[in-house]
Every structure is written in C-alpha cells, then in structure tokens.
Design a protein around this motif. Structure first.
Motif, PDB file in Angstrom:
ATOM      1  N   LYS A   1       0.850  -1.201   0.000  1.00 24.86           N
ATOM      2  CA  LYS A   1       0.000   0.000   0.000  1.00 24.86           C
ATOM      3  C   LYS A   1       0.879   1.242   0.000  1.00 24.86           C
ATOM      4  O   LYS A   1       1.828   1.334   0.772  1.00 24.86           O
ATOM      5  N   GLY A   2       0.558   2.181  -0.842  1.00 24.55           N
ATOM      6  CA  GLY A   2       1.393   3.381  -0.932  1.00 24.55           C
ATOM      7  C   GLY A   2       2.345   3.333  -2.116  1.00 24.55           C
ATOM      8  O   GLY A   2       2.884   4.367  -2.518  1.00 24.55           O
ATOM      9  N   TYR A   3       2.573   2.141  -2.654  1.00 27.52           N
ATOM     10  CA  TYR A   3       3.397   2.024  -3.863  1.00 27.52           C
ATOM     11  C   TYR A   3       2.483   1.984  -5.089  1.00 27.52           C
ATOM     12  O   TYR A   3       1.357   1.482  -5.013  1.00 27.52           O
ATOM     13  N   SER A   4       2.987   2.467  -6.194  1.00 20.64           N
ATOM     14  CA  SER A   4       2.312   2.247  -7.469  1.00 20.64           C
ATOM     15  C   SER A   4       2.690   0.848  -7.949  1.00 20.64           C
ATOM     16  O   SER A   4       3.882   0.541  -8.107  1.00 20.64           O
ATOM     17  N   VAL A   5       1.684  -0.008  -8.132  1.00 17.45           N
ATOM     18  CA  VAL A   5       1.962  -1.405  -8.486  1.00 17.45           C
ATOM     19  C   VAL A   5       1.347  -1.737  -9.846  1.00 17.45           C
ATOM     20  O   VAL A   5       0.166  -1.489 -10.076  1.00 17.45           O
ATOM     21  N   THR A   6       2.159  -2.277 -10.739  1.00 10.94           N
ATOM     22  CA  THR A   6       1.670  -2.786 -12.022  1.00 10.94           C
ATOM     23  C   THR A   6       1.880  -4.292 -12.007  1.00 10.94           C
ATOM     24  O   THR A   6       2.849  -4.774 -11.424  1.00 10.94           O
ATOM     25  N   GLU A   7       0.973  -5.030 -12.623  1.00 14.02           N
ATOM     26  CA  GLU A   7       1.082  -6.490 -12.591  1.00 14.02           C
ATOM     27  C   GLU A   7       1.443  -7.069 -13.956  1.00 14.02           C
ATOM     28  O   GLU A   7       0.966  -6.601 -14.986  1.00 14.02           O
ATOM     29  N   PHE A   8       2.280  -8.088 -13.906  1.00 15.30           N
ATOM     30  CA  PHE A   8       2.567  -8.862 -15.118  1.00 15.30           C
ATOM     31  C   PHE A   8       2.462 -10.337 -14.744  1.00 15.30           C
ATOM     32  O   PHE A   8       3.348 -10.876 -14.072  1.00 15.30           O
ATOM     33  N   SER A   9       1.385 -10.985 -15.126  1.00  7.71           N
ATOM     34  CA  SER A   9       1.178 -12.380 -14.730  1.00  7.71           C
ATOM     35  C   SER A   9       1.312 -13.290 -15.934  1.00  7.71           C
ATOM     36  O   SER A   9       1.508 -12.841 -17.062  1.00  7.71           O
ATOM     37  N   GLY A  10       1.244 -14.588 -15.662  1.00 12.03           N
ATOM     38  CA  GLY A  10       1.264 -15.556 -16.756  1.00 12.03           C
ATOM     39  C   GLY A  10       2.640 -16.105 -17.078  1.00 12.03           C
ATOM     40  O   GLY A  10       2.828 -16.741 -18.123  1.00 12.03           O
ATOM     41  N   ILE A  11       3.617 -15.883 -16.184  1.00 15.58           N
ATOM     42  CA  ILE A  11       4.934 -16.503 -16.427  1.00 15.58           C
ATOM     43  C   ILE A  11       4.790 -17.994 -16.132  1.00 15.58           C
ATOM     44  O   ILE A  11       4.468 -18.390 -15.016  1.00 15.58           O
ATOM     45  N   GLU A  12       5.017 -18.816 -17.138  1.00 25.62           N
ATOM     46  CA  GLU A  12       4.750 -20.248 -17.028  1.00 25.62           C
ATOM     47  C   GLU A  12       5.942 -21.004 -16.433  1.00 25.62           C
ATOM     48  O   GLU A  12       7.053 -20.468 -16.369  1.00 25.62           O
ATOM     49  N   ALA A  13       5.703 -22.262 -16.024  1.00 23.77           N
ATOM     50  CA  ALA A  13       6.811 -23.139 -15.639  1.00 23.77           C
ATOM     51  C   ALA A  13       7.749 -23.224 -16.830  1.00 23.77           C
ATOM     52  O   ALA A  13       7.293 -23.297 -17.973  1.00 23.77           O
ATOM     53  N   ASN A  14       9.057 -23.242 -16.566  1.00 25.33           N
ATOM     54  CA  ASN A  14      10.035 -23.121 -17.638  1.00 25.33           C
ATOM     55  C   ASN A  14       9.701 -21.883 -18.468  1.00 25.33           C
ATOM     56  O   ASN A  14       9.186 -21.977 -19.586  1.00 25.33           O
ATOM     57  N   PRO A  15       9.980 -20.726 -17.919  1.00 26.07           N
ATOM     58  CA  PRO A  15       9.510 -19.466 -18.493  1.00 26.07           C
ATOM     59  C   PRO A  15       9.963 -19.324 -19.946  1.00 26.07           C
ATOM     60  O   PRO A  15      11.096 -19.655 -20.289  1.00 26.07           O
ATOM     61  N   ASP A  16       9.045 -18.824 -20.753  1.00 27.81           N
ATOM     62  CA  ASP A  16       9.295 -18.756 -22.189  1.00 27.81           C
ATOM     63  C   ASP A  16       9.692 -17.338 -22.598  1.00 27.81           C
ATOM     64  O   ASP A  16       9.069 -16.352 -22.187  1.00 27.81           O
TER      65      ASP A  16
END
Lengths: 395, 395
Positions: free
Chosen positions: B59-74
């Motif tokens: 809380k208090g930080y500007s947060v952007t999300e990046f999801s969907g990093i798969e097992a064995n990231p591509d």
C-alpha cells in the motif's frame, strides 16, 4: 524443545577472494584514487613476505601505514589511527587490515570511530555495543591468521587494558568490502597460533550450536560440518604444518564459523566467550586458551539445557553410537576436552598456563558482572556467583 | 585425485528475510518512490493468499502487474514485460517476482533485457550465457516454491519453445536485492510440486558435489549436510505436508543448494541438468522429473570419475558402512534412486511418465549437441552419442 527455526534477516556483502596469490588482486578490489591506510600488528607480515606482496600490489596507490595493533587490540592503540584517517580525508581513505582477527577488529574500530559523532568519546561506541554507528570508512581485510571470522562479519572485540575491559560491538556498516584469504600466508604460523585458531573456530561454532534443540536442520548440519572439518584438519595440520590442504580447509572453516550464517534462526549461548574475555583481561591469556578452559565447565554446568545437542554432536561429530542420551552427552564433553588437549595441544586448566597465583581478580569479575547485572546462559542460570565458581573450577 | 580446493572469488549480496509473516517487511526492502512491477505465474498466489499479503504490504506504492509466467519461463512470454518496464521508466521500476524459480528466472530476464543494448535482440543475451549484460533493473523475490535457489543467485534458465531451446544465463547484476522466504506460503503446495522441489534441490547439490575428490572439506561437508537435510525433511513433508518444521528446513536447504556457495573452489558437473533440459524442451516433463530419470544413468556412466565421492556420500549421507569402495559407490546410486522413487514418489524412468511414444527427438538432440560441439562430464567422456544412449537408457 522448540519446534522450528526462528525468523531471521541476514545479508553478508563481504566478497571472499580465496586462494594462492590472491593478494595481487588488490587493485581490482580497492577503488583507484583511494588513499590506503594499511593497518597491521607487530611486524610478522614483514617476516612472512605478506607485507611485500601487499606493497607490490598497491603500486600506484598512496599508502600510509599504521602498525602496532596488538593481540586483543587496545582502545588506546587504535584510537590514535582515527586522527590519521581524518588527516588523509575520511571520504578519501580506504582501510586495509593485514593480519589476524585483532588487526581486523582494531581496524573496524578505526573505520567506525572516524565517522562517529554521537558523543565526543568513541569508547562510548564500543561500550554501547555499536549503537550510534551510522556509517564507516570502507575497509578490506587480508586475513593471515584464521580464527575469528572477523574478515567477513560485522562485529569486533576491543580491549581497554587501563580499565580491565574487553567489549564486543557490531554494526551493519562494519562488514569488510572484501576478505582475501590466501592459505599460503598461514603455512608459517607457529604451532601455538595455529592451534589457537582451530580451537577458537571450534568454540565459535559451539556457541551457536550447542544450545537448545530446535530442529533447525540446515544450521545444525552446517555446524557439524564445520566441527568435523576442524577436527580432521586440526589433526592434519599438527602433523604437517605445511599442508596447503589442511591450511585451506581450516581457513575456510574459520571464516564460515563466524560469518553469522550458522546462527541465523537459532538460539545462541556465548557464555564461554563472555567469561573467557575476563581471563584475557585479567590474566593476559590467549583468547582461544581461555575458551578451552572455560567451555567444558560451562557445558557441564548447563548440561540439562544442552544435553540433546551434546548427544547429537557426539553422534554426528565424534561418532559416538546412539544410545542413552545423557551418557552420550557426557562423553561428548570429554571428547571436546580431549580434542583440545591431545589433538591440538591446548591445556584446559588455567593452572597449566603461566599466570599469576593470586585469584583475587575473580571477585572483581563477580562484582563487575553483578554491577552490570550480567546473567548468562540460554536459560539465564549462569549468575555472577556461578561465573566465579566456573572460573575457580577452571583452575 | 586433486589435493586441495581451487582459488575462488565469491560474493552474494542477496538479503535473506526468512520466516512467518515476513512479506509484511516489503516496505523496508523496496525504496519508497519506486514503481513496483509485480511478476507472477498462473495465479496460485491468489489462491494461497500470498497475493493479498503482497498487495497489503505494498500500500502506498504504485503497483503494475505482469502475470502468466509459465513453468520453464518462455522468452516469448517474458519479453513482453520489457516494454512495460520501459513505459514505467527503467530507473523508476523495481521488479518483484512472486512465485517459484520460473517466475524468478523470468524476472531476471526482464531485469536484464530492459537495460540490454548490446544487440537489438535480447535472445542473444540468453544464448550467449549472459554476455553483454552490463546492468539490470533492481529486483526482489518472494519465493513460494523452494527448489531452484534462483532467489539468491545470479543465474536463470529461459526456454524458447518455438525453437525447442532452453538456455542458462547469468550475470553479476542478477542477484536479487532480497529474497523473502516464508515457509508458510509453501504449506499448501501440491505433493507433486513439493516432491519436485526436494528432488531438484537434491540434484543441485549433487551436481556440485558428486564429481572428483579434491579434499575441499568444507564444501564436501556442507553438501552432505544439505543432502541429509533434504532426505530427513523430504520424508517428513511427504508424511506431514503441514509441518512448518519440514517446510522451513526444505526451504532453507533449497536456497543454500544453489546460492553458488558449495561450488566455490571445486569441480562441478552439470551433465544431468544439461541433458534433463532437453527432456523438458521435447517432452514437456517437469524439470525435477527429468533429473530423476537422467541422473542415475549419468552416475553409472561416469562411475570411475565419481566413485570416490559416491562412496563418501554413501557413508556420510546414507550411512553405508565403510568397506569396498566400488561396492559402496554402487549402493549409493541405488539409494539415490530409491530416495526419488520410494520416499519422494518421483519415478526414475521416462516411460513411467505420460510422454509421446515417438523417440525420434533423441536424434535431434544428438544432432544439436554435435552441431554445438557439446561434450559433457568432468572428464569430457559424455559425447553427443553418449547423450543419446543415456536418454535411451532412461526410458
């Protein structure tokens, strides 16, 4: 018995530069343009060739020397270097400690005291345990006497003989930037210093390990690893002081023993050190030898609290077969004494050392501990009166 | 047999923040004013409550999300985040990886690729092993799946499915600033992931330890310590997945297994990983399960080179009595297989997994290794043809 390790927060920024000839790497470790204040002890680094290696590596740097840091470094000695740092320029100076733990510890004092401004007396910084340290002059170490681990931790111990005082202090700002560990620099160490280093490191591990059992398996097994390494290579180095293999294993184990890694998340008990420091302060005994005298008494007095761990150590370090726990634990204490006495040649009774006959100093220690309300042990059972008795028992 | 450890140069700046509730410490670890890019995987952190803990702490930080990093990231997944970092401002962003080693590894790529300028294609940075990385966006990790050690080392592994490629890269700039390790976040891990993590960590230790004997006693004993911890707590966690004790010991051991500490000064052999990566690339098998299939074949093929260490491991880890060295060593390999199969429930033959019948891919691997002139093993005996045979043997 506690069920799992405690929370912890740990970082250790010290770069380890390990092996033969690594002193030549100094220019890659000290920013060019810095003025180097080279700190060392009584001159053994000139006899063993380390001094020349350092000066060769530092060609191109402006180097000032501060020598004469004694074993159990004294406030009245190292405080003199603070003025030198101020003259060189606090922001322009890089401290390079070359020697054993005493030189490293004394240099940590210089590093912090040069920037200390909380009170007018830097001794306050020491007696407060490091409170008020808000920054430090950067420093690096060339460790030539493996024992204290000071080369990669943020603590130091300073004596002040004029006051019969020996105090530990630490700060997050006191990690050396780097530690050069060249086992070849230790090949010429006298037997006594070699044995002291092994015993000191061994006790360091024990103070973090021989406490209550809390199923912190990584910490336990790491500690047992180091104890095994010190026993195996302690034997080897006493038989063959020129063994690079033994020297390198001892050197690396000594660093690990007190880089504050194995103590994370577990309960520690530094009673042996706290009492041992008094033997150095009043009798002038070598630090490691005070530990060899005091530790067996502490272990027996705290037997109930430490029994499970003693038995575990007996099995995993000394190979004592699993059996009746108290018997295993008792045998472990005997085996520790035997290791000091028989393998390392370090006596475990004060009376075996050349010390003054008079024992009146013990009362002074009891009084000092009483005044300071010092109570030791993981269960606070070691009162000042008990400290007095344990010291008596150590004679 | 070599006589002593080799020179080394090592530092690890990652701060470890270990224990229950430590996610709440985030504001003390991420500079205020930074924009946080929160990276994670498929959403398990939302189901297990970690996501909410993180968002509460930030809380208090500007947060952007990046999801969907798969097992064995591509590559094709994580490269998309580079533009997000550039939009947020490279110097204003702090990357926070929340999840397992894949998220951490993928985030290391984002950290480095955001500042990579040596060529126009950041895949070059990966295939060159990290060459050309001259800085990185700062990052921290909240590790919720102990296995890879990525949370406190400077390496990463990236896949590119479109090319059947899986490559390791590293750089001194890729140490996370901190790693939060809260064992409670792992209490809800499915059995398969738990077992995978233990096996992966176990093999990590072996790749650094089961090579030629060189009397690096600290490294050997540390490695044996970790193997013992993984066996003891692997058993415990399979019987009682909710044991904080087991989860905390496994978590701490997994970090130690690959923070590049035990490999300093010794010869390593990552053959099992190099071959295992191909099974993931072509068959889609879990990383740890590829290792369980390949490692026993590598150990038997390299038996002469590894025999002394295998026997030492047998004695100190599995308690095999000292005796005839080759017999002890042989039994050790059997015991490793039993540990995977019987204790951790991880099969050691490819045919026990649901994979395509077709084996034509093996020829492709042999051809690829031949083209790249890959020869594996501490004695370079594992030629591309041998790789093919070892994979066949693993079915």
């Amino acid at each position: 018995m506690l069920s799992a390790m405690k929370n912890f927060n740990y970082a250790n920024i010290t770069r380890i530069v390990f092996g033969k000839g690594q002193i030549a790497k100094l220019p890659s470790l000290i920013p060019s343009g810095k003025k180097v204040l080279l700190t060392y002890g009584g001159g053994s680094i000139k006899r063993n060739g380390v001094y020349n290696q350092v000066m060769d590596a530092l060609k191109g740097y402006s180097v000032t020397e501060f020598s004469g840091i004694e074993a159990n470094p004294d406030f009245d000695t190292v405080v003199k270097a603070v003025d030198i740092v101020k003259k060189l320029g606090i922001d322009d100076t890089f401290l390079l400690a070359v020697g054993g733990g005493s030189v490293s510890d004394g240099t940590k004092f210089i590093a912090a005291a040069s920037k200390y401004s909380k009170t007018s007396d830097p001794w306050d910084m020491v007696t407060s345990g490091g409170k008020g340290i808000e920054s430090a002059v950067p420093m690096g170490c060339i460790m030539t006497l493996p024992a204290t681990g000071s080369e990669s931790n943020n603590g130091a111990v300073l004596s002040r003989r004029a006051l019969h005082a020996k105090c530990a202090f630490n700060s997050q700002f006191l990690f050396p930037q780097f530690a050069i560990l060249d086992p070849e620099t230790t090949l010429s160490l006298p037997t006594r210093q070699t044995a002291n280093g092994v015993v000191d490191s061994f006790v360091h591990v024990c103070e973090q390990y021989l406490t209550v059992c809390m199923h912190a398996d990584v910490q336990d097994r790491y500690s047992e690893a180091l104890l095994n390494v010190l026993i195996d290579n302690g034997k080897l180095v006493m038989a063959n002081p020129c063994s690079y293999q033994a020297r390198s294993n001892i050197m690396w184990a000594a660093t690990q023993a007190l880089n504050k890694w194995i103590c994370q998340g577990v309960i520690q008990d530094w009673s042996t050190h706290m009492i041992g420091h008094e033997l150095t302060a009043y009798l002038g005994m070598d630090h490691a030898r005070t530990l060899a005298c005091i530790q067996p008494r502490v272990l027996r007095y705290q037997f109930d609290a430490k029994m499970m761990k003693l038995a575990q150590m007996g099995n995993r370090v000394f190979g004592i077969p699993k059996g009746i726990i108290p018997q295993m634990a008792m045998e472990t204490v005997d085996r520790i004494e035997q290791f000091y006495e028989e393998t390392m040649g370090v006596p475990t009774h004060i009376s075996q050392y050349k010390v003054p006959q008079d024992r009146a100093w013990i009362e002074e220690v009891v009084k000092k501990f009483t005044d300071k309300k010092v109570v030791l042990g993981e269960n606070k059972r070691i009162t000042p009166e008990v400290v007095g008795r344990l010291i008596e028992d150590s004679y």
